[in-house]
Write a protein that holds these residues in place. Structure first.
Motif, PDB file in Angstrom:
ATOM      1  N   LYS A 119       9.574  -4.400   4.961  1.00 55.23           N
ATOM      2  CA  LYS A 119       9.161  -4.621   3.570  1.00 55.23           C
ATOM      3  C   LYS A 119       8.174  -3.553   3.116  1.00 55.23           C
ATOM      4  O   LYS A 119       8.286  -2.999   2.018  1.00 55.23           O
ATOM      5  N   LEU A 120       7.182  -3.274   3.957  1.00 60.29           N
ATOM      6  CA  LEU A 120       6.201  -2.248   3.611  1.00 60.29           C
ATOM      7  C   LEU A 120       6.870  -0.887   3.469  1.00 60.29           C
ATOM      8  O   LEU A 120       6.588  -0.138   2.518  1.00 60.29           O
ATOM      9  N   LEU A 121       7.756  -0.552   4.399  1.00 61.37           N
ATOM     10  CA  LEU A 121       8.408   0.752   4.350  1.00 61.37           C
ATOM     11  C   LEU A 121       9.363   0.858   3.170  1.00 61.37           C
ATOM     12  O   LEU A 121       9.546   1.939   2.604  1.00 61.37           O
TER      13      LEU A 121
ATOM     14  N   ILE B 241       0.850  -1.179   0.000  1.00 58.01           N
ATOM     15  CA  ILE B 241       0.000   0.000   0.000  1.00 58.01           C
ATOM     16  C   ILE B 241       0.887   1.230   0.000  1.00 58.01           C
ATOM     17  O   ILE B 241       1.965   1.231   0.597  1.00 58.01           O
ATOM     18  N   ASN B 242       0.461   2.270  -0.709  1.00 53.93           N
ATOM     19  CA  ASN B 242       1.153   3.546  -0.699  1.00 53.93           C
ATOM     20  C   ASN B 242       0.629   4.352   0.482  1.00 53.93           C
ATOM     21  O   ASN B 242      -0.498   4.866   0.466  1.00 53.93           O
TER      22      ASN B 242
ATOM     23  N   SER C  42      -3.948   2.745  18.216  1.00 55.94           N
ATOM     24  CA  SER C  42      -3.979   2.794  16.747  1.00 55.94           C
ATOM     25  C   SER C  42      -5.337   2.278  16.290  1.00 55.94           C
ATOM     26  O   SER C  42      -5.655   1.100  16.448  1.00 55.94           O
ATOM     27  N   ASN C  43      -6.118   3.141  15.718  1.00 51.31           N
ATOM     28  CA  ASN C  43      -7.501   2.837  15.358  1.00 51.31           C
ATOM     29  C   ASN C  43      -7.561   2.366  13.904  1.00 51.31           C
ATOM     30  O   ASN C  43      -7.395   3.152  12.970  1.00 51.31           O
ATOM     31  N   ALA C  44      -7.799   1.077  13.713  1.00 52.35           N
ATOM     32  CA  ALA C  44      -7.832   0.516  12.365  1.00 52.35           C
ATOM     33  C   ALA C  44      -9.007   1.033  11.542  1.00 52.35           C
ATOM     34  O   ALA C  44      -9.015   0.895  10.318  1.00 52.35           O
ATOM     35  N   HIS C  45      -9.997   1.619  12.190  1.00 54.16           N
ATOM     36  CA  HIS C  45     -11.194   2.121  11.477  1.00 54.16           C
ATOM     37  C   HIS C  45     -11.178   3.641  11.364  1.00 54.16           C
ATOM     38  O   HIS C  45     -12.219   4.248  11.098  1.00 54.16           O
TER      39      HIS C  45
ATOM     40  N   HIS D 168      -4.233  -2.382   7.512  1.00 56.94           N
ATOM     41  CA  HIS D 168      -3.604  -3.154   6.444  1.00 56.94           C
ATOM     42  C   HIS D 168      -2.919  -4.402   7.000  1.00 56.94           C
ATOM     43  O   HIS D 168      -3.011  -5.481   6.405  1.00 56.94           O
ATOM     44  N   PHE D 169      -2.240  -4.276   8.121  1.00 61.75           N
ATOM     45  CA  PHE D 169      -1.569  -5.431   8.712  1.00 61.75           C
ATOM     46  C   PHE D 169      -2.573  -6.499   9.137  1.00 61.75           C
ATOM     47  O   PHE D 169      -2.332  -7.702   8.967  1.00 61.75           O
TER      48      PHE D 169
END
Length: 609
Positions: free
Chosen positions: A155-157, A3-4, A69-72, A142-143
């Protein structure tokens, strides 16, 4: 599936969200989005820089999986910022998460964005907290959906390199301490790949060995963050495999290992007993010199033990002892290539000079004593800036060990500040250019970072002129109190104390010199009136910057300008001549601002014309 992150944050802060924030902060919605698009790359780059070490990746992952950290958040953002209380809570959470994940506050980032956009710092800081909260919420979502774990952080970074290279300004890059954008992005990928490979589970024989566990991050309230095996993660990830067991090695059981250890101890005890016995049977007396020699050999044979017991930093008697930050190549360099423990007094200090161009690209010059030190310097600069720097490193054997090599990380942020200049000679640090600007506070930052190991000073032109003026007036007062104020040698020694600080490439006498030149004119007129006229040559000198013809010409013009000023103030014109000497006869080095300042001078020389 990647993801960007920057684009995802920009999409979350949509036009309706920007309008809501615009009403809250009283700034146009276009400016809100502009600030967000500058903050997001800076935050992502800070995470990338932190994740280049395994503990840093662990911290980032731990923060991503925190309850805060709020995933929504992307879906709930409009509701969360609807009230002042909700907005403040979101801002606070974002700042806390960013500080935990990056290891530093985001104040420098917000200050840089505020200066770029003209938005008040307070509003920029609040928006930075909101952007950070959105960023970590997006990453957590995303995770969870991708069922990713710790190895996917680097990897993502790594996948963000292209976006960061395109969207992060050099000002922001300098503010977060990663140098400049091009240098950072050109060198970050292999470092992230290395961490990613080290975090991947590896196979040792028939048994998998897991990566190091994630240490939970501490929240601002002092509570431990939920572990990565929290219920939220457990629901989204497949059942964990049973606990891993160490491989069974039937040919080397623990019992057998213990037996051989005891056998080894027995053999060593027997050897020591034999040595002890021979010492008393072959010598009837104790030789103190022999004892000292034996002790010396024993110490030489066990350096590892001595090093393990010592927790103090390297002392002066062992200048080449390496700290934890020194490379293996420097520590293992052959003795013939290393400086002796006590360098002769004639040896010079190792030097590091750097200046930063307007694009934020540093140019480095250095003098070190060994090839190992040169390699360490080049490798460290390349790892930090990639190809976005220039370096000219000389190896001069008669050079003392470069004590500053182990503290390069403390200088890297300054190496990205456009217009900054610094010279490190031994343990002395002189800052000039933008680095000497008191408002930026680089001198205080370096003093704090370097501790008492280095003497840090910033060159202040105005302060130098004021000091020189004070010295001139004090000497002039003493000269006038003598019976022979017009004596040529005494007179010129005093006149040479004044500073005529011409502007760059200018031959116009600056206002700061009017008063001292005026006092000079009064004294010379007095001498002429008393029949003791002194004939003087006004000598102009330049520093070493620029082409030789230009330096010679400007020195001539400046000498003529000073002579003209004195003549206009009543000094007999026949008593004065003017000569330019270019950059010849320097009285200081031209590597620093203070040295160049000293070399750009006017001198008065008694002439016989």
């Amino acid at each position: 599936m990647s993801i960007n992150l920057v684009q995802a944050v920009n999409a979350a802060i949509s036009e309706p969200i920007a309008e809501q924030l615009s009403r809250q902060f009283g700034i146009p919605d276009q400016i809100v989005r502009q600030v967000a698009t500058r903050i997001a790359p800076g935050l992502v780059a800070s995470l990338m820089d932190r994740a280049t070490l395994v503990p840093g990746s662990q911290s980032v992952y731990s923060v991503i999986m925190q309850h805060e950290s709020n995933a929504h958040i992307a879906d709930q953002l409009s509701k969360l910022i609807a009230t002042t209380g909700g907005l403040k809570q979101l801002e606070t959470n974002g700042h806390s998460l960013a500080a935990l994940a990056t290891g530093q506050r985001v104040d420098a980032l917000t200050d840089a964005v505020a200066s770029e956009t003209g938005v008040p710092t307070q509003a920029t800081s609040a928006l930075a907290g909101i952007v950070a909260a959105v960023l970590f919420g997006i990453m957590k979502r995303h995770f969870l959906l991708a069922q990713w774990g710790l190895p996917h952080v680097p990897k993502l970074l790594r996948d963000q390199v292209g976006e960061i290279n395109a969207t992060m300004s050099n000002v922001v890059a300098a503010a977060i301490g990663v140098g400049n954008t091009e240098g950072f992005t050109s060198g970050i990928t292999p470092r992230l790949d290395t961490v990613a490979s080290s975090l991947e589970p590896r196979i040792d024989g028939d048994v998998a060995v897991a990566a190091a566990p994630v240490a939970p991050a501490t929240s601002p309230a002092g509570k431990s963050a939920p572990s990565v095996q929290s219920a939220a993660v457990a629901k989204a990830t497949p059942p964990a495999p049973p606990p891993m067991r160490a491989p069974v090695r039937p040919f080397a059981p623990q019992r057998s290992s213990n037996k051989w250890i005891w056998v080894l101890f027995a053999v060593l005890a027997a050897i020591l007993a034999l040595v002890y016995y021979r010492g008393f049977t072959q010598s009837g007396s104790v030789d103190l010199n022999a004892a000292a020699a034996t002790q010396h050999i024993t110490n030489m044979a066990t350096p590892a033990s001595s090093a393990a017991l010592s927790t103090a930093p390297a002392i002066d008697s062992a200048p080449l002892a390496t700290s934890a930050n020194m490379p293996i190549t420097a520590a293992s360099a052959p003795e013939s290539a290393s400086a002796p423990k006590d360098a002769p007094a004639s040896w010079k200090d190792a030097q590091l000079l750097f200046s930063v161009n307007p694009a934020g690209v540093p140019a480095i010059e250095a003098t070190v004593g060994t090839e190992a030190e040169k390699k360490h310097l080049i490798d460290t600069l390349t790892a930090r800036f990639g190809k976005a720097y220039t370096a000219d490193v000389s190896v001069v054997p008669e050079t003392r060990p470069a004590t500053w090599l182990s503290r390069l990380n403390d200088f890297f942020p300054l190496m990205a500040v456009p217009g900054a200049e610094a010279k490190v000679s031994g343990s002395k640090v002189e800052l000039s250019g933008a680095a000497a600007d008191g408002k930026l506070g680089w001198a205080d930052r370096l003093k704090s970072a370097l501790g008492g190991m280095f003497q840090v000073a910033a060159f202040d032109v105005d302060g130098a002129v004021a000091t020189a003026t004070q010295s001139f007036r004090s000497a002039m007062k003493s000269l006038l109190a003598t019976d022979t104020p017009c004596s040529g040698d005494k007179l010129t020694r005093v006149l040479d104390l004044q500073v005529v600080n011409f502007a760059r490439s200018s031959a116009q006498v600056p206002e700061s010199a009017y008063s001292t030149l005026g006092e000079t004119a009064q004294l010379l007129k007095r001498c002429a009136a008393q029949g003791s006229m002194v004939n003087l040559d006004v000598a102009g000198y330049s520093d070493a910057q620029g082409a030789a013809p230009a330096k010679l010409e400007v020195s001539k013009e400046r000498a003529a300008a000073v002579r003209g000023y004195l003549v206009r103030n009543g000094v007999p014109p026949q008593s004065l001549t003017a000569t330019g000497y270019g950059d010849s006869n320097p009285i200081a080095d031209n590597d620093t601002a203070s040295g160049r300042f000293a070399n750009r001078r006017i001198e008065f020389i008694v002439s016989k014309h």
